[in-house]
Design an enzyme around this catalytic site. Structure first.
Site: not given
Ligand code: ADP
Length: 329
Positions: A246-247, A308, A27, A277-278, A274, A54, A313
């Protein structure tokens, strides 16, 4: 020589329980005062170079946690390729199946980030990664024998190398009795969804985020209830187990014989999500390989991903084993 110190692309059989097949992208990130207009030459405020893709992120996440993990991928014979291989080795990832392709550059993404709004523009070029065709990979790996070594128990795939290659490796791994993890990210196009669906019966664990779950199922995944419905639907399509992330709202687990259930995330102050998910996928498979149940592995992966997102990063935000709280060590 340590496992991670093996020379790249040397035709050795990977001797690790976890094998990740996927993309290696460098990147190039330029932070700018505004996104450039047509014809504009713009000096950036600051610049950083990072390692992404990824599959590579997932391998590095597992490696930093102390997993015995190999990467299967391709880089060019350029400096970026050498840098990428050194990065894997620093992070404990075995590279005997990272091939160095002649006459092509390492895959890369050029990213402009508007320093005021955080809006970005990304142009990526898969380069060596795009050349990972079924023919190339089968030829390089003695029909996959080099990465399905006697120790291989888990394979992780994503949607960043040619989709035919992903599906061919997936089917072969399933036939060999290996636990297959398919993270369908980035979201497949409508055409790709049609090609991917018949292969879901070869998937032991299908892992997607909200956008990917929506693309695969046609259900608009926007809250916990719709995520539960989509997870059920993906199981009906043939995947043995499904995890929908679900973030900040956590994740839904669907396991055969049990109704899908939602588990919450940990409340943290996220600064950069960023590669979250990985991180989740790499950590989840690490804990599965340590004999933990899917539910326990997801719970721990959720904690690792939450660490993370509190750091800037991508790979550099992934914790190492010594940084973990005692309950997940
Ligand atoms: P991607 O990066 O593929 O979009 P997600 O956004 O669903 O994946 O995030 C993956 C995982 O990272 C979540 O299930 C959660 O465990 C963690 N995560 C992501 N965002 C947050 C947040 N704002 N607070 C706490 N944990 C998070």
């Amino acid at each position: 020589m340590s496992a991670a110190g093996v020379k790249s692309g040397n035709g050795c059989i990977a001797d690790t329980p976890i094998v990740v097949v996927g993309a290696c992208f460098v990147d190039y990130v330029a932070y700018v005062d505004h996104l450039p207009q047509v014809g504009e030459s713009l000096r950036c405020r600051s610049f950083s170079k990072g390692f992404g893709g990824k599959g590579s992120n997932q391998a590095v996440c597992a490696g930093r946690l102390g997993a015995s993990v190999s990467m299967v991928g391709a880089v060019g014979t350029d400096g970026d390729g050498a840098d990428y291989i050194a990065n894997f080795q620093r992070n404990g990832v075995q590279v005997s199946n990272v091939y160095r392709m002649e006459n092509t550059s390492t895959g890369l993404a050029m990213i402009f980030v508007d320093s005021t709004t955080s809006h970005n523009e990304i142009v990526f070029s898969p380069n060596a990664t795009g050349a990972l065709t079924v023919d190339y990979l089968r030829k390089q790996s003695d029909n996959y024998n080099n990465f399905f070594g006697p120790k291989c128990r888990y394979i992780i795939l994503q949607n960043e190398i040619p989709v035919e290659t992903t599906l061919d490796v997936l089917k072969e791994a399933h036939t060999r009795g290996i636990y297959t993890v398919f993270n369908a990210a980035p979201a497949p196009s409508t055409d790709e969804v049609a090609v991917v669906k018949p292969f879901l019966s070869y998937v032991s664990l299908f892992c997607v985020n909200e956008v990917e779950a929506s693309m695969i199922t046609g259900i608009d995944v926007k809250d916990t209830q719709s995520a539960i419905l989509a997870t059920e639907e993906m199981q009906k399509l043939g995947a043995h187990s499904v995890v929908t992330t679900l973030g900040g709202n956590g994740y839904v687990i669907g396991e055969k014989g049990k109704p899908p259930r939602h588990l919450p995330s940990i409340t943290v102050k996220a600064v950069d999500s960023t590669g979250a998910g990985d991180c989740f996928v790499g950590a989840m498979v690490f804990y599965l390989s340590m004999g933990k149940s899917l539910e326990e592995s997801c719970k721990r992966a959720n904690m690792i991903a939450a660490i993370s997102v509190q750091r800037p990063g991508t790979q550099s935000s992934y914790p190492t084993l010594d940084e973990l709280p005692a309950e997940v060590k």
